[in-house]
Design an enzyme around this catalytic site. Structure first.
Site, short mmCIF file in Angstrom:
data_model
loop_
_atom_site.label_atom_id
_atom_site.label_comp_id
_atom_site.label_asym_id
_atom_site.label_seq_id
_atom_site.Cartn_x
_atom_site.Cartn_y
_atom_site.Cartn_z
N PHE A 23 37.40 31.05 38.83
CA PHE A 23 38.73 30.59 39.24
C PHE A 23 38.49 29.44 40.23
O PHE A 23 37.66 29.56 41.13
CB PHE A 23 39.50 31.74 39.90
CG PHE A 23 40.92 31.38 40.19
CD1 PHE A 23 41.87 31.39 39.19
CD2 PHE A 23 41.31 30.99 41.46
CE1 PHE A 23 43.19 31.03 39.44
CE2 PHE A 23 42.62 30.63 41.73
CZ PHE A 23 43.56 30.65 40.71
N ASP A 83 33.65 38.14 43.78
CA ASP A 83 35.11 38.02 43.82
C ASP A 83 35.67 39.11 42.90
O ASP A 83 35.41 39.11 41.69
CB ASP A 83 35.52 36.63 43.33
CG ASP A 83 37.03 36.41 43.38
OD1 ASP A 83 37.78 37.39 43.22
OD2 ASP A 83 37.46 35.25 43.55
N TYR A 104 47.33 41.42 45.26
CA TYR A 104 48.64 41.30 44.58
C TYR A 104 48.55 41.51 43.07
O TYR A 104 49.55 41.40 42.38
CB TYR A 104 49.30 39.95 44.89
CG TYR A 104 48.40 38.73 44.83
CD1 TYR A 104 47.95 38.23 43.61
CD2 TYR A 104 47.99 38.07 45.99
CE1 TYR A 104 47.13 37.12 43.54
CE2 TYR A 104 47.17 36.96 45.94
CZ TYR A 104 46.73 36.49 44.72
OH TYR A 104 45.91 35.38 44.66
N LYS A 105 47.37 41.79 42.54
CA LYS A 105 47.25 42.03 41.10
C LYS A 105 47.29 43.54 40.85
O LYS A 105 48.35 44.15 40.91
CB LYS A 105 45.98 41.39 40.56
CG LYS A 105 45.90 39.87 40.78
CD LYS A 105 44.63 39.31 40.19
CE LYS A 105 44.34 37.88 40.63
NZ LYS A 105 45.30 36.90 40.11
N ARG A 110 47.29 35.21 27.93
CA ARG A 110 46.67 36.33 28.65
C ARG A 110 47.62 37.53 28.69
O ARG A 110 48.81 37.38 28.99
CB ARG A 110 46.35 35.95 30.10
CG ARG A 110 45.35 34.86 30.29
CD ARG A 110 44.83 34.83 31.73
NE ARG A 110 45.86 35.00 32.75
CZ ARG A 110 45.61 35.09 34.04
NH1 ARG A 110 44.38 35.06 34.50
NH2 ARG A 110 46.60 35.22 34.92
C1 LIG Z 1 39.31 35.17 40.79
C2 LIG Z 1 40.34 34.63 41.74
N1 LIG Z 1 39.98 34.25 42.98
C3 LIG Z 1 40.89 33.78 43.84
C4 LIG Z 1 42.22 33.68 43.50
C5 LIG Z 1 43.24 33.09 44.40
O1 LIG Z 1 43.06 33.28 45.70
P1 LIG Z 1 44.22 33.14 46.77
O2 LIG Z 1 44.60 34.56 47.09
O3 LIG Z 1 43.57 32.45 47.89
O4 LIG Z 1 45.35 32.37 46.19
C6 LIG Z 1 42.65 34.11 42.23
C7 LIG Z 1 44.07 34.05 41.79
O5 LIG Z 1 44.93 33.43 42.31
C8 LIG Z 1 41.68 34.57 41.34
O6 LIG Z 1 42.03 34.94 40.12
N1 LIG Z 2 48.11 33.79 43.07
C1 LIG Z 2 49.01 33.27 42.20
C2 LIG Z 2 50.13 32.62 42.65
O1 LIG Z 2 50.31 32.49 43.99
C3 LIG Z 2 51.07 32.07 41.75
C4 LIG Z 2 50.85 32.24 40.39
C5 LIG Z 2 49.73 32.88 39.91
C6 LIG Z 2 48.80 33.35 40.82
C7 LIG Z 2 47.58 33.98 40.37
O2 LIG Z 2 47.19 34.96 40.91
C8 LIG Z 2 46.84 33.36 39.29
C9 LIG Z 2 45.70 34.23 38.93
N2 LIG Z 2 44.67 34.32 39.94
C10 LIG Z 2 45.03 33.91 37.61
O3 LIG Z 2 44.22 34.73 37.24
O4 LIG Z 2 45.31 32.94 36.98
#
Ligand SMILES: Cc1ncc(COP(=O)(O)O)c(C=O)c1O
Ligand SMILES: Nc1c(O)cccc1C(=O)C[C@H](N)C(=O)O
Length: 405
Positions: free
Chosen positions: A132, A201, A226-227, A378
């Site tokens: 990511f 991660d 949040y997932k 997805r």
């Molecule tokens: C693998 C991964 N790492 C990090 C993030 C994002 O991190 P953050 O919580 O800083 O937006 C996501 C999704 O948004 C993710 O899927």
């Molecule tokens: N963190 C997100 C957000 O703030 C807005 C929309 C999507 C996300 C996501 O979590 C994307 C996610 N990490 C992904 O797997 O694509």
């Protein structure tokens, strides 16, 4: 086709009635009749009891107790207390997980922290090339700060790339795009054999499958909540620092909340012991306490059982896709092998189909997944609230959309 359809529907209903988690679904706010929600790998559903708990935090803890809540409502200690609630879900003993900040910020703390534990002669930070993006961006900055360089490596080549120059390997446990699970025990052991540290991660694995941080000697880990942990939009992330590294962990963000005596308010910095060293500034209490409430849905739930259902759900969805979707229209980019699969199924659209348009049509027909450019659909399977009839319906509607009916 209709014979097969009826068979799959009957099978789905039978699987749902044998599902030990079926009653868990009622704990969540889901609009059953209208929508199949397969986007919990991006934003988990709301546990129904959270609004009342947050109403109490706002009206009583903040509205009436005001400043006293830092002590009396346990606000100050929330980051470590909630970290200890997450710890068993990722296979960590208490005292090693702290909640706060975003995943991106925690990637920064972990990668810089790990690099600072490595000899300077180790000048490479390996990052899985399909990561990511935020992890890669942050690793670049962490590398500049610590005098290293980032080496992007395809996850399958990571083992071979580890060597005497490796300081840190930053790897995703489950790939956000393909749903591929990487070999956390094997890669962590290989990093250690090479004299490097492993940072994982866990965004796409925590709450969906066993992680075993302590059992596999992981050094650092981060993840969002949040997932699959259903903490709510923008809920705080977490940082795991293995106990053996805590005393030497040199955080690049040594805010006052990580001081051994924050209210001493001295100009000199003295780091706190334990997980609290990973804190930075004032915690975002409203989000944090929403997360704490949300974690109640895990009471009495075993992550091994969640994994078993997750694999059954994704297997069944793939079987339904095979049956309902016209041949050649999609290809699964999620591995068929259980040990290589997370809790989502990603389907690549073939024949130049516009995957974004396909997903918009699916959502219009009540099947909510998401789309990652250029061509991936997805579908996330959250075992606590997704059922087998959901999987069947999603595949059937996908088949209808792709058949143009
Ligand atoms: C693998 C991964 N790492 C990090 C993030 C994002 O991190 P953050 O919580 O800083 O937006 C996501 C999704 O948004 C993710 O899927
Ligand atoms: N963190 C997100 C957000 O703030 C807005 C929309 C999507 C996300 C996501 O979590 C994307 C996610 N990490 C992904 O797997 O694509």
């Amino acid at each position: 086709m209709s014979e097969a359809l009826n068979d799959l529907q009957r099978h789905a209903a039978a699987l749902d009635s044998a599902d030990a988690f079926a009653k868990h679904r009622d704990l969540f706010a889901l609009d059953d009749a209208d929508t199949v929600y397969l986007d919990g790998n991006s934003l988990g559903a709301l546990p129904r009891h959270v609004p009342d708990r947050i109403a109490d935090v706002v009206t009583r803890q903040w509205g009436e107790l005001r400043i006293r809540s830092w002590d009396e409502s346990g606000w100050w200690t929330a980051p470590e207390r909630i970290g200890d609630r997450i710890a068993p879900l990722v296979g960590a003993a208490a005292g090693q997980v702290v909640v706060g900040d975003s995943t991106s910020v925690n990637v920064f703390k972990a990668v810089v922290g790990a690099a600072r534990l490595s000899p300077e002669s180790r000048d490479e930070i390996l990052v899985d090339a399909s990561t990511f993006p935020t992890d890669g961006y942050i690793a670049e900055s962490a590398a500049r700060m610590t005098g290293r360089r980032v080496v992007p490596v395809a996850p399958g080549d990571l083992r071979a790339a580890l060597g005497p120059r490796t300081a840190v390997a930053l790897v995703n446990h489950v790939d956000y795009r393909t749903g591929r699970r990487h070999d956390l025990p094997g890669l962590t052991a290989a990093a250690h054999e090479a004299g490097a540290l492993a940072v994982w991660d866990l965004c796409h694995s925590a709450g969906a499958l066993p992680v075993g941080l302590d059992a596999h000697d992981v050094d650092f880990a981060v993840g969002c909540t949040y997932k699959y942990l259903n903490g709510g939009p923008g809920s705080p992330a977490y940082l795991y620092v293995a106990e053996r590294h805590q005393a030497a962990f040199d955080s690049p963000l040594p805010g006052w909340n990580s001081h051994s005596d924050p209210f001493g308010m001295t100009p000199g910095y003295a780091p706190a012991d334990g997980a609290a060293r990973g804190r930075v500034g004032t915690p975002d209490i409203l989000s944090m306490l929403a997360l704490e409430a949300a974690l109640d849905v895990w009471d009495g739930v075993g992550v091994e059982d969640v994994r078993e259902k997750s694999l059954a759900l994704t297997d069944f969805f793939l079987e339904c896709v095979d049956t309902y979707v016209p041949a050649g229209r999609v290809t699964s980019v999620t591995p068929a092998a259980h040990e290589e699969r997370g809790s989502q199924v990603s389907l690549r659209c073939e024949d130049g189909a516009d995957a974004g348009a396909v997903m918009r049509e699916l959502i219009a027909r009540g099947v909510v997944g998401d789309f990652r450019r250029p061509d991936v659909l997805r579908f996330g399977f959250t075992p606590l609230y997704v059922g087998f009839c959901d999987a069947e319906r999603a595949a059937r509607v996908l088949g209808e959309v792709l058949a143009g009916s």
